[in-house]
Design a protein around this motif. Sequence first.
Motif, mmCIF file in Angstrom:
data_model
loop_
_atom_site.group_PDB
_atom_site.id
_atom_site.type_symbol
_atom_site.label_atom_id
_atom_site.label_comp_id
_atom_site.label_asym_id
_atom_site.label_seq_id
_atom_site.Cartn_x
_atom_site.Cartn_y
_atom_site.Cartn_z
ATOM 1 N N ILE A 1 42.397 31.504 37.056
ATOM 2 C CA ILE A 1 41.796 31.985 38.301
ATOM 3 C C ILE A 1 42.376 31.316 39.539
ATOM 4 O O ILE A 1 42.142 31.770 40.659
ATOM 5 C CB ILE A 1 40.260 31.788 38.252
ATOM 6 C CG1 ILE A 1 39.559 32.812 39.155
ATOM 7 C CG2 ILE A 1 39.876 30.348 38.626
ATOM 8 C CD1 ILE A 1 38.073 32.895 38.942
ATOM 9 N N LYS A 2 43.152 30.261 39.356
ATOM 10 C CA LYS A 2 43.675 29.511 40.499
ATOM 11 C C LYS A 2 44.560 30.397 41.374
ATOM 12 O O LYS A 2 45.442 31.099 40.890
ATOM 13 C CB LYS A 2 44.477 28.304 40.014
ATOM 14 C CG LYS A 2 43.612 27.201 39.413
ATOM 15 C CD LYS A 2 44.445 26.013 38.974
ATOM 16 C CE LYS A 2 43.544 24.907 38.414
ATOM 17 N NZ LYS A 2 44.358 23.743 37.933
ATOM 18 N N GLY A 3 44.296 30.368 42.676
ATOM 19 C CA GLY A 3 45.100 31.122 43.626
ATOM 20 C C GLY A 3 44.725 32.580 43.784
ATOM 21 O O GLY A 3 45.350 33.302 44.564
ATOM 22 N N GLY B 1 48.271 47.941 46.580
ATOM 23 C CA GLY B 1 49.028 46.856 47.194
ATOM 24 C C GLY B 1 48.674 45.470 46.714
ATOM 25 O O GLY B 1 49.217 44.477 47.224
ATOM 26 N N PHE B 2 47.773 45.359 45.750
ATOM 27 C CA PHE B 2 47.425 44.039 45.215
ATOM 28 C C PHE B 2 48.467 43.578 44.206
ATOM 29 O O PHE B 2 49.139 44.386 43.568
ATOM 30 C CB PHE B 2 46.064 44.092 44.513
ATOM 31 C CG PHE B 2 44.896 44.319 45.437
ATOM 32 C CD1 PHE B 2 44.439 43.311 46.269
ATOM 33 C CD2 PHE B 2 44.256 45.550 45.470
ATOM 34 C CE1 PHE B 2 43.363 43.512 47.118
ATOM 35 C CE2 PHE B 2 43.178 45.768 46.315
ATOM 36 C CZ PHE B 2 42.730 44.746 47.139
ATOM 37 N N ARG B 3 48.584 42.274 44.050
ATOM 38 C CA ARG B 3 49.224 41.706 42.883
ATOM 39 C C ARG B 3 48.133 41.461 41.847
ATOM 40 O O ARG B 3 46.974 41.235 42.205
ATOM 41 C CB ARG B 3 49.921 40.387 43.207
ATOM 42 C CG ARG B 3 51.147 40.553 44.112
ATOM 43 C CD ARG B 3 51.811 39.210 44.390
ATOM 44 N NE ARG B 3 50.922 38.308 45.110
ATOM 45 C CZ ARG B 3 50.545 37.109 44.672
ATOM 46 N NH1 ARG B 3 50.960 36.673 43.494
ATOM 47 N NH2 ARG B 3 49.753 36.343 45.401
ATOM 48 N N THR C 1 38.494 27.789 46.035
ATOM 49 C CA THR C 1 38.132 28.044 47.437
ATOM 50 C C THR C 1 38.691 29.391 47.884
ATOM 51 O O THR C 1 38.558 29.757 49.048
ATOM 52 C CB THR C 1 38.703 26.946 48.347
ATOM 53 O OG1 THR C 1 40.127 26.889 48.183
ATOM 54 C CG2 THR C 1 38.099 25.584 48.008
ATOM 55 N N SER C 2 39.298 30.122 46.955
ATOM 56 C CA SER C 2 40.005 31.350 47.328
ATOM 57 C C SER C 2 39.280 32.631 46.928
ATOM 58 O O SER C 2 39.442 33.664 47.584
ATOM 59 C CB SER C 2 41.404 31.357 46.703
ATOM 60 O OG SER C 2 41.333 31.247 45.291
ATOM 61 N N VAL C 3 38.490 32.615 45.858
ATOM 62 C CA VAL C 3 37.870 33.844 45.366
ATOM 63 C C VAL C 3 36.824 34.344 46.355
ATOM 64 O O VAL C 3 35.914 33.612 46.742
ATOM 65 C CB VAL C 3 37.239 33.636 43.972
ATOM 66 C CG1 VAL C 3 36.423 34.864 43.566
ATOM 67 C CG2 VAL C 3 38.321 33.369 42.929
ATOM 68 N N THR D 1 50.463 39.269 49.676
ATOM 69 C CA THR D 1 49.562 40.229 49.046
ATOM 70 C C THR D 1 48.539 39.490 48.203
ATOM 71 O O THR D 1 48.879 38.596 47.431
ATOM 72 C CB THR D 1 50.353 41.195 48.150
ATOM 73 O OG1 THR D 1 51.362 41.836 48.922
ATOM 74 C CG2 THR D 1 49.436 42.247 47.557
ATOM 75 N N LYS D 2 47.272 39.868 48.336
ATOM 76 C CA LYS D 2 46.221 39.154 47.616
ATOM 77 C C LYS D 2 46.316 39.388 46.117
ATOM 78 O O LYS D 2 46.703 40.465 45.658
ATOM 79 C CB LYS D 2 44.857 39.564 48.158
ATOM 80 C CG LYS D 2 44.605 39.019 49.565
ATOM 81 C CD LYS D 2 43.173 39.241 50.026
ATOM 82 C CE LYS D 2 42.947 38.546 51.366
ATOM 83 N NZ LYS D 2 41.545 38.688 51.839
ATOM 84 N N LEU D 3 45.926 38.365 45.371
ATOM 85 C CA LEU D 3 46.064 38.361 43.921
ATOM 86 C C LEU D 3 44.709 38.608 43.266
ATOM 87 O O LEU D 3 43.707 37.973 43.609
ATOM 88 C CB LEU D 3 46.627 37.008 43.476
ATOM 89 C CG LEU D 3 46.853 36.786 41.978
ATOM 90 C CD1 LEU D 3 47.851 37.800 41.414
ATOM 91 C CD2 LEU D 3 47.355 35.362 41.745
ATOM 92 N N VAL D 4 44.699 39.536 42.293
ATOM 93 C CA VAL D 4 43.494 39.888 41.541
ATOM 94 C C VAL D 4 43.625 39.370 40.113
ATOM 95 O O VAL D 4 44.664 39.594 39.469
ATOM 96 C CB VAL D 4 43.293 41.420 41.502
ATOM 97 C CG1 VAL D 4 42.047 41.777 40.691
ATOM 98 C CG2 VAL D 4 43.201 41.991 42.912
ATOM 99 N N LEU D 5 42.600 38.708 39.616
ATOM 100 C CA LEU D 5 42.542 38.352 38.198
ATOM 101 C C LEU D 5 41.832 39.483 37.466
ATOM 102 O O LEU D 5 40.695 39.829 37.793
ATOM 103 C CB LEU D 5 41.781 37.044 37.999
ATOM 104 C CG LEU D 5 41.655 36.573 36.538
ATOM 105 C CD1 LEU D 5 43.008 36.253 35.944
ATOM 106 C CD2 LEU D 5 40.719 35.372 36.431
ATOM 107 N N LEU D 6 42.496 40.074 36.470
ATOM 108 C CA LEU D 6 41.958 41.225 35.743
ATOM 109 C C LEU D 6 41.863 40.903 34.263
ATOM 110 O O LEU D 6 42.847 40.506 33.637
ATOM 111 C CB LEU D 6 42.872 42.439 35.948
ATOM 112 C CG LEU D 6 42.552 43.697 35.128
ATOM 113 C CD1 LEU D 6 41.255 44.338 35.609
ATOM 114 C CD2 LEU D 6 43.704 44.697 35.217
#
Length: 356
Positions: free
Chosen positions: A83-85, A30-32, A132-134, A6-11
């Motif tokens: 923000i990593k990952g 469904g996001f983390r 490289t992920s955002v 599941t894709k990860l969101v920085l909030l």
Amino acid sequence: MSTSNTKLVLLTGGTGFIGFQTLLDALRAGFRVRCTVRSEAKGEALLSKPALQPFLQADNQAPSVEIVVVPDQAARKAFHEAIKGTSYVIHIASPLPSAVTQANGHLDAEANFLAPARRTAVEMLEAAATTTSVERVVMTSSVAAFVSPKIFMGLMRQDSQHPFTPTSRMPLMTPPFPHSGVAYVASKVESLAATEAWVKETKPRFSVINIHPSWVMGRAECAEDVGSLFNTTNRLVLNTIVKGQKSQYPVMMGAVVDVHDVARMQVQSLQKADIVQPGNCRSFIASTPGIYEDIPGIIRKSFAEQCQDGRVTILGQQASFPLPIDSSSTEITFGWKFKTLEEMINDLISQYIELQ
């Protein structure tokens, strides 16, 4: 870090009114979510919220909610570790007028509003550029970025034939300002300008979306008692209409938006890949017409019994002025209509009665 697919969101701003609803909506989608907070205590308070518990009790699974402490979000490289990952960013945190202490009656607008807003936006974008992920960064701005403070102060009116649109812009504003409300408007202008300038110059491999809400109200999932309900932007309605206090805003703009609509836009902005291309920036307005003079009538109609037995009182009033805003492109792009003022007020007063 979690190994979930599941894709990860920085909030950022997840402890606030808009941010907490956005956190819930992101989890339901469904996001983390990795939430930045300014202290361990704020992180613990966030994780203790009753509405969040169903998402924290999944055994043998990666956690749906992570907490990371970022004490100063305007500091150099503030978000580089957090923000990593991550695949997405929703940046909501912002200095608010009520959160700023004015020493000896002096407002340091540059230090308390302009610089933090500008630096935090750029720090987030630069952090995203190190990964490289955002794939997309969503910034929470405001319609204040489009509207002259003279309109908010009742000194001028906008021609209804020329409504504010997502492409409207205000020139940068220079201190001193008469009060923190104008400084807040200036910070939104500053942050938007800094964001768009950075994207234009850098042409990042990710895309950027700016969400511009008007006055946000509605049921607050973050509120656990009446006191915390008043600690949201709903306080304007509750203080003036229910408690009869004199508003600090002599005249309010006739433009409102439900917090659930703002949160839904934030999350769906991550899911709609085609609405803006990588290396570009786009704005969407979150607003619908609504004048405060209509609120007492809505309450009397929907809560006649509660008005009669005293659980709800209608003691004050709030003047407002029409503010022509064209949010039609938002409704077309996202495929739904904004909640009406009546729906917002019914949800809010229902919660107020429940929490009593």
